[in-house]
Design a protein around this motif. Structure first.
Motif, mmCIF file in Angstrom:
data_model
loop_
_atom_site.group_PDB
_atom_site.id
_atom_site.type_symbol
_atom_site.label_atom_id
_atom_site.label_comp_id
_atom_site.label_asym_id
_atom_site.label_seq_id
_atom_site.Cartn_x
_atom_site.Cartn_y
_atom_site.Cartn_z
ATOM 1 N N LEU A 98 0.793 -1.229 0.000
ATOM 2 C CA LEU A 98 0.000 0.000 0.000
ATOM 3 C C LEU A 98 0.828 1.284 0.000
ATOM 4 O O LEU A 98 0.542 2.204 -0.772
ATOM 5 N N GLY A 102 0.795 4.252 -3.856
ATOM 6 C CA GLY A 102 0.479 5.667 -4.022
ATOM 7 C C GLY A 102 1.569 6.399 -4.776
ATOM 8 O O GLY A 102 1.289 7.215 -5.657
ATOM 9 N N SER A 110 -2.496 6.421 -12.959
ATOM 10 C CA SER A 110 -3.331 5.317 -12.479
ATOM 11 C C SER A 110 -3.532 4.238 -13.527
ATOM 12 O O SER A 110 -3.633 3.046 -13.185
ATOM 13 N N THR A 149 -3.727 -4.944 -4.354
ATOM 14 C CA THR A 149 -3.497 -3.635 -3.746
ATOM 15 C C THR A 149 -3.289 -2.563 -4.805
ATOM 16 O O THR A 149 -3.855 -1.470 -4.732
ATOM 17 N N VAL A 153 -6.012 0.692 -5.387
ATOM 18 C CA VAL A 153 -5.715 2.128 -5.360
ATOM 19 C C VAL A 153 -5.936 2.755 -6.728
ATOM 20 O O VAL A 153 -6.541 3.834 -6.844
ATOM 21 N N THR A 157 -8.694 5.585 -7.836
ATOM 22 C CA THR A 157 -8.251 6.838 -8.448
ATOM 23 C C THR A 157 -9.017 7.093 -9.740
ATOM 24 O O THR A 157 -9.477 8.218 -9.999
ATOM 25 N N PHE A 352 -12.570 7.809 0.704
ATOM 26 C CA PHE A 352 -11.662 7.875 -0.445
ATOM 27 C C PHE A 352 -11.925 9.142 -1.254
ATOM 28 O O PHE A 352 -10.996 9.852 -1.651
ATOM 29 N N ILE A 367 -5.440 8.320 -1.592
ATOM 30 C CA ILE A 367 -6.249 7.113 -1.409
ATOM 31 C C ILE A 367 -5.399 5.996 -0.824
ATOM 32 O O ILE A 367 -5.841 5.253 0.064
ATOM 33 N N ALA A 368 -4.153 5.865 -1.300
ATOM 34 C CA ALA A 368 -3.262 4.823 -0.774
ATOM 35 C C ALA A 368 -2.972 5.040 0.704
ATOM 36 O O ALA A 368 -2.921 4.084 1.487
ATOM 37 N N SER A 371 -5.999 4.056 2.679
ATOM 38 C CA SER A 371 -6.108 2.597 2.626
ATOM 39 C C SER A 371 -5.135 1.930 3.590
ATOM 40 O O SER A 371 -5.476 0.951 4.261
#
Length: 418
Positions: A98, A102, A110, A149, A153, A157, A352, A367-368, A371
């Protein structure tokens, strides 16, 4: 013509965004655009369908593994302890990946991370069935979790990018597709097991079909905003100060979800004397509540800000926990589990989306970070309940659930300042 309601929704949306962003969303939808729409690879409706497909595939792939764990365990003749060792690969692979994902999303965007992660994810799914023993299975599970994972993420995104293009809340619907994919994967796994289909053909065919779906959807994903990947920063970074509050909200709800996943059916069986079938039905009602809550979440969010929405979710989930614990009967458990599912359902997409608004130029790392904090709770919940159940009893241990929902309500008040 069909996109005009989306443009209208942009005018009433509470989502932040510049006039240029809103104009860009209308241009993508074909409303009031004087220029060509060739600057984006797909209209928002196509991108929305693509992200829905990715969420569905992700849920279906994980449920495929979960539904056939007994078959994998039996085929390799693993003891309960050996299976637990293998599952350490699953949890450690997810958690360790995680903080890196990011940074990868920030550096490369993404879409590339999503493509790469999905390749690893589905290849590892197929590989799980071909593992010759415990060491290879553990490594395959770690790769499976790392791929998941990265996809998690990156697809969130993408969901935020599509939500911005629409100018209204739609992230909850994407998470509902994940749940529906999980149901589809679990049903397919159950049918395969009933038909005595081995895990090797089952996993290989599932991975191939899901790969085709993702490859088709990939052409419609949105590009990351210009300049978002230019100032990438370090690959590994701890959450910044502003992200700890949404992270702690995620911690509470994911810890609760982890408890329900591992102990929900056990509680009904051991405490309320439910039959194994009834205990399984209780967990199914919790899952159904999750799906229903996610399907309804976006419309409710259009009428409530983040704080009120999250507080409402915490109160509904807390009520469910109190009902199921204070009245130790199977019927009360069914009602309580449904409320728990409804209350927990949409908290993660909401936080998120909130985190992405806090860091609009770097939604992937935001977001990562959320998470990563939340996943600590997901991993910690089941062993905490196990330890408390050994020290006191399972019914008392499950009081952790209303306590978590109360903490989530308190933390959600801190979102008001963000």
């Amino acid at each position: 013509m069909g996109n005009k309601p989306d443009a209208a929704n942009e005018r009433t949306s509470g989502l932040p965004g510049s006039g240029a962003e809103r104009s860009g969303a209308r241009a993508e939808a074909g409303v009031g655009a004087s220029g060509s729409s060739s600057s984006v690879p797909a209209p928002p409706r196509a991108a929305r369908a693509a992200v829905c497909a990715v969420f569905f595939v992700t849920g279906a792939a994980f449920a495929t593994w979960a539904a056939r764990v007994p078959a994998i365990q039996g085929g390799l003749e693993l003891s309960e302890g050996q299976l637990a060792v293998a599952l350490v690969g699953l949890s450690s692979g997810a958690f360790l990946g995680l903080p890196l994902v990011g940074g990868l999303v920030a550096r490369y965007g993404s879409r590339p991370v999503l493509f790469t992660g999905m390749t690893v994810y589905l290849a590892a799914l197929a590989g799980l069935a071909f593992a010759p023993g415990l060491p290879v299975l553990t490594v395959a599970l770690a790769l499976f979790a790392c791929g998941n994972t990265a996809v998690d993420v990156a697809m969130n995104t993408q969901g935020v990018l599509v939500e911005r293009a629409y100018g209204r809340n739609i992230l909850g619907g994407f998470h509902a597709m994940f749940s529906l994919g999980g149901i589809a994967g679990a049903v397919a796994g159950s049918l395969a097991a009933s038909a005595d289909i081995g895990t090797r053909p089952h996993f290989a065919m599932t991975a191939l079909v899901l790969c085709v779906v993702v490859a088709t959807a990939a052409t419609a994903l949105l590009p990351d905003p210009p300049g978002q990947v230019e100032d990438a920063g370090p690959l590994f970074a701890l959450p910044s100060a502003g992200l700890w509050i949404p992270g702690l909200v995620a911690f509470c709800v994911l810890m609760g979800e982890g408890v329900m996943n591992d102990w929900g059916a056990v509680y009904l069986h051991d405490v309320t004397d439910a039959s194994p079938g009834a205990a399984g039905l209780g967990f199914a009602l919790f899952s159904a509540g999750m799906v229903a809550g996610r399907l309804c979440a976006d419309r409710i969010r259009a009428r409530a800000d983040t704080v009120r929405f999250t507080l409402g979710c915490a109160l509904v989930a807390a009520a469910g926990a109190v009902v199921s614990i204070s009245v130790p009967t199977t019927g009360a458990g069914f009602a309580g589990y449904t409320l728990l599912g409804l209350g927990m359902a949409a908290v993660i997409p909401v936080v998120f989306s909130h985190a992405a608004r806090l860091r609009p130029e770097r939604p992937g790392p935001a977001i990562a970070a959320v998470s990563a904090i939340g996943y600590v709770g997901f991993l910690a919940g089941p062993p905490v309940i196990g330890g408390l159940a050994e020290a006191v009893d399972l019914r008392a241990a499950m009081l952790v659930l209303p306590a978590l929902m109360g903490a989530m309500a308190l933390f959600s008040l801190g979102l008001r300042r963000r």
